[in-house]
Design a protein around this motif. Structure first.
Motif, mmCIF file in Angstrom:
data_model
loop_
_atom_site.group_PDB
_atom_site.id
_atom_site.type_symbol
_atom_site.label_atom_id
_atom_site.label_comp_id
_atom_site.label_asym_id
_atom_site.label_seq_id
_atom_site.Cartn_x
_atom_site.Cartn_y
_atom_site.Cartn_z
ATOM 1 N N ALA A 431 -16.828 53.541 31.934
ATOM 2 C CA ALA A 431 -16.415 53.490 30.611
ATOM 3 C C ALA A 431 -16.068 51.839 30.264
ATOM 4 O O ALA A 431 -15.639 51.250 30.563
ATOM 5 N N PRO A 432 -17.238 51.576 29.630
ATOM 6 C CA PRO A 432 -17.627 50.169 29.538
ATOM 7 C C PRO A 432 -16.422 49.654 28.597
ATOM 8 O O PRO A 432 -16.053 50.305 27.682
ATOM 9 N N VAL A 433 -16.400 48.161 28.472
ATOM 10 C CA VAL A 433 -15.065 47.784 27.729
ATOM 11 C C VAL A 433 -15.657 47.738 26.170
ATOM 12 O O VAL A 433 -16.676 47.807 26.010
ATOM 13 N N GLU A 434 -14.690 48.246 25.338
ATOM 14 C CA GLU A 434 -14.900 48.155 23.746
ATOM 15 C C GLU A 434 -15.147 46.818 23.431
ATOM 16 O O GLU A 434 -14.277 46.132 23.292
ATOM 17 N N ILE A 435 -16.240 46.680 22.920
ATOM 18 C CA ILE A 435 -16.784 45.303 22.499
ATOM 19 C C ILE A 435 -15.717 44.910 21.299
ATOM 20 O O ILE A 435 -15.205 43.594 21.164
ATOM 21 N N GLU A 436 -15.301 45.903 20.413
ATOM 22 C CA GLU A 436 -14.377 45.559 19.096
ATOM 23 C C GLU A 436 -13.296 44.840 19.778
ATOM 24 O O GLU A 436 -12.576 44.086 19.090
ATOM 25 N N LYS A 437 -12.750 45.329 20.852
ATOM 26 C CA LYS A 437 -11.067 44.829 21.287
ATOM 27 C C LYS A 437 -11.571 43.574 22.011
ATOM 28 O O LYS A 437 -10.611 42.659 21.908
ATOM 29 N N THR A 438 -12.549 43.363 22.463
ATOM 30 C CA THR A 438 -12.722 41.915 23.002
ATOM 31 C C THR A 438 -12.685 40.873 21.884
ATOM 32 O O THR A 438 -12.588 39.520 22.129
#
Length: 631
Positions: A431-438
């Motif tokens: 489950a790759p990290v959500e880029i938007e959240k970073t």
């Protein structure tokens, strides 16, 4: 006993006792005169903490001969127009400083006006004036004071050490330098290291001067203040709650350019930070108050350190409101120094490590003998790993798709079979990290360690969050908001509590009865010197009414505020928040951690807990790479 007229010398020495307390008092008066003279550069030289020498030189307007002869006489000044003591627009205006200094020290003045062909010099020794004589110097004035208190040697016994007096002089100069950033200041002498603050230019000279004196750390962790109310303007910078000090030495107030230490302003500052700082910690502020000179009396103290406002509550309300508004605007912002402290703690101590051993991979094993591998660790002992110290994100067990299974111990030749280390990789390949959240300020939650700290990933670093402290602040802010939306619940006393007080204290409380009722305390006068309390805040339960009322009376007498009761209500709310928030040691699901981060970003003051401790720390990726020698 017969009444007699005191001599001029005694009169001057009495005035000196009021104006000249110590060497720093002399420097203050002389530097203020230089500022009033329009100087662009002021040089201060001292010796023995100012006891044996103080010299202040400036490039201001200078004085003609007649003006110089008048300046050393009592109550002669060029700084009051139309003899109006309520329209003061300069720093030195009483006309007492120079004659007072000359009565207790050896005073020499050289001054040259721009229109004069040469300078004039005059001297006073122990109150004895000498005639003015021609001298050579460029435009401006130089005042030299030697052997302070030689004419009144008893006062020398009350001075502190040379180091302490030199430090007091430095503090005075810093305060005046903060008020006038366009003027260059230099401070030197045999009793100190030379310091200089060049005249600041550019779009924000005040910020430049603040950085020169208080350092870049304060500028990086300060909130800009700019508010106006009924013709009174407050501007400057106030430090974040997480950027605090152990004393109040870093609190600078200026009223119409005059450095002051005023009880009303200190009270307002204490009230503004009451919610976000522990009582034994102090904020760092540099604040400028500008108002019509008629609205403030600067003549209430010989040293002009105290002032009196015509409308003190207006000034205090402006101060509290402006700082609280800035704190709300700061949101979740926290001190950058927290990250520096964390990085310093993480840095390995170089002497404890040797260079990487040469040889094959076996040299890196955990052997217990005196082999090459032992050179790479601090001792021959095998490092102890706690398998539970780092726990990837899970919900009950490992959350599917959020953490990978522990890697089996490497058992190759000369490998790590003794370590039995589980994987600390929480990258969550499934489950790759959500880029938007970073891209959000506090990033995306990636792990929870020691069931206390949340690790979040941002676009350029890592954020570590104290889950209990953060949630405690969130709950506390919601409780305060709920209290503000409705009146504080009150409980009526079956029999009113009668509190006997001095008449003046009872009168002060009666005048504030309406304000106290808003926070749940209903009281009224009960004859001269007594107060009847009929209702108390329900949140406080069974309380010491006598003690509370007396404390409020003391607070009104000293600070002219009655914040003590509200602070008690806030304390109850803080206690409820502490017990109702997520505890350290509780496992949190990934969605809970992300929700906590989003709430922190949206909640004012979430950068620190109720006691002023930081709730989160950010480590930049570039700093982490430096720890491992990558950069």
């Amino acid at each position: 006993m017969k009444v007699r007229q005191l001599g001029e010398q005694v009169i001057n020495q009495i005035a000196a006792g009021e104006v000249i307390e110590r060497p720093a008092s002399v420097i203050k008066e002389l530097v203020e005169n230089a500022v009033d003279a329009g100087a662009t550069q002021i040089e201060i030289v001292t010796a023995a903490g100012g006891k044996t020498l103080m010299r202040v030189s400036d490039d201001g307007d200078g004085m003609r001969r007649d003006d110089l002869q008048l300046a050393i006489r009592r109550h002669c000044t060029s700084k009051i127009s139309d003899d109006d003591l309520f329209d003061i627009r300069t720093l030195g205006f009483r006309g007492e400083a120079l004659p007072s200094i000359g009565s207790v020290a050896r005073l020499a003045i050289q001054s040259r006006h721009a229109d004069e062909d040469h300078a004039w010099a005059i001297a006073i020794e122990g109150g004895k004036e000498q005639a003015a004589v021609p001298a050579a110097r460029t435009r401006g004035t130089q005042v030299e004071v030697r052997d302070l208190f030689f004419a009144t040697p008893a006062r020398l016994k009350f001075l502190k050490s040379d180091r302490a007096e030199a430090a007091a002089i430095t503090e005075i100069v810093k305060r005046i330098a903060l008020a006038y950033p366009g003027i260059g200041f230099s401070l030197a002498g045999a009793d100190r290291q030379a310091q200089s603050w060049p005249g600041a230019r550019g779009t924000d000279p005040h910020l430049t001067r603040i950085a020169q004196i208080l350092g870049k750390a304060f500028v990086d962790n300060a909130m800009e203040i700019d508010a106006v109310r009924e013709g009174v303007r407050l501007s400057g910078f106030a430090g974040l709650p997480t950027h605090h000090r152990g004393n109040a030495q870093h609190q600078f107030f200026f009223v119409n350019g005059r450095p002051v230490k005023d009880k009303l302003l200190l009270s307002g500052l204490r009230g503004a930070y009451a919610d976000v700082l522990a009582r034994d910690r102090h904020p760092v502020v540099v604040l400028f108050l500008d108002l019509d000179p008629v609205q403030v009396d600067v003549n209430v103290h010989p040293a002009k350190a105290d002032v009196r406002f015509r409308d003190g509550q207006l000034v205090r309300g402006l101060l509290v409101g402006a700082i609280r508004h800035a704190l709300v605007q700061a949101g979740h912002r926290s001190s950058t120094s927290n990250a520096a402290v964390a990085l310093d703690a993480l840095r390995p101590q170089a002497p404890g490590y040797a260079s990487a051993p040469a040889g094959n991979g076996a040299a890196y094993g955990a052997g217990t003998g005196a082999g090459a591998g032992a050179d790479f660790v601090r001792s021959n002992a095998v490092p102890h790993w706690d398998p539970g110290a780092f726990r990837p994100l899970d919900g009950g067990g490992a959350a599917a798709g959020f953490a990978e299974p522990a890697q089996a111990p490497f058992t190759g030749p000369g490998g790590f079979e003794d370590f039995a280390v589980p994987s600390a990789d929480a990258r969550a390949h499934d489950a790759p990290v959500e880029i938007e959240k970073t891209r959000l300020p506090l990033g995306a939650a990636r792990a929870q360690v020691h069931e206390t700290y949340i690790i979040a990933q941002t676009g350029d670093g890592v954020v570590i969050v104290d889950q209990h402290a953060a949630h405690e602040r969130l709950v506390y802010e919601r409780l305060k908001e709920a209290l503000a939306r409705k009146d504080v619940a009150r409980q009526m006393l079956l029999i009113p509590e009668i509190v006997e007080l001095p008449e003046e204290d009872a009168a002060r409380l009666t005048e504030r009865a309406e304000d106290l009722e808003k926070v749940g305390l209903c009281l009224e006068a009960f004859g001269p010197g007594a107060i009847a309390v009929r209702e108390t805040p329900a949140m406080l339960g069974d309380m010491d009414i006598q003690g509370m009322v007396r404390n409020l009376a003391d607070e009104l007498a000293e600070w002219d505020t009655a914040d003590g009761l509200k602070e008690k209500l806030d304390h109850v709310a803080a206690t409820m928040a502490c017990h109702g928030s997520v505890r350290a040691g509780r496992r949190m699901r990934p969605e809970e951690m992300d929700a906590l981060l989003r709430d922190m970003e949206a909640t004012p003051l979430s950068g620190q807990c109720n006691h002023g401790r930081p709730t989160w720390v950010e480590l930049k990726l570039t700093d982490i790479e430096k720890l491992f020698g990558r950069k």
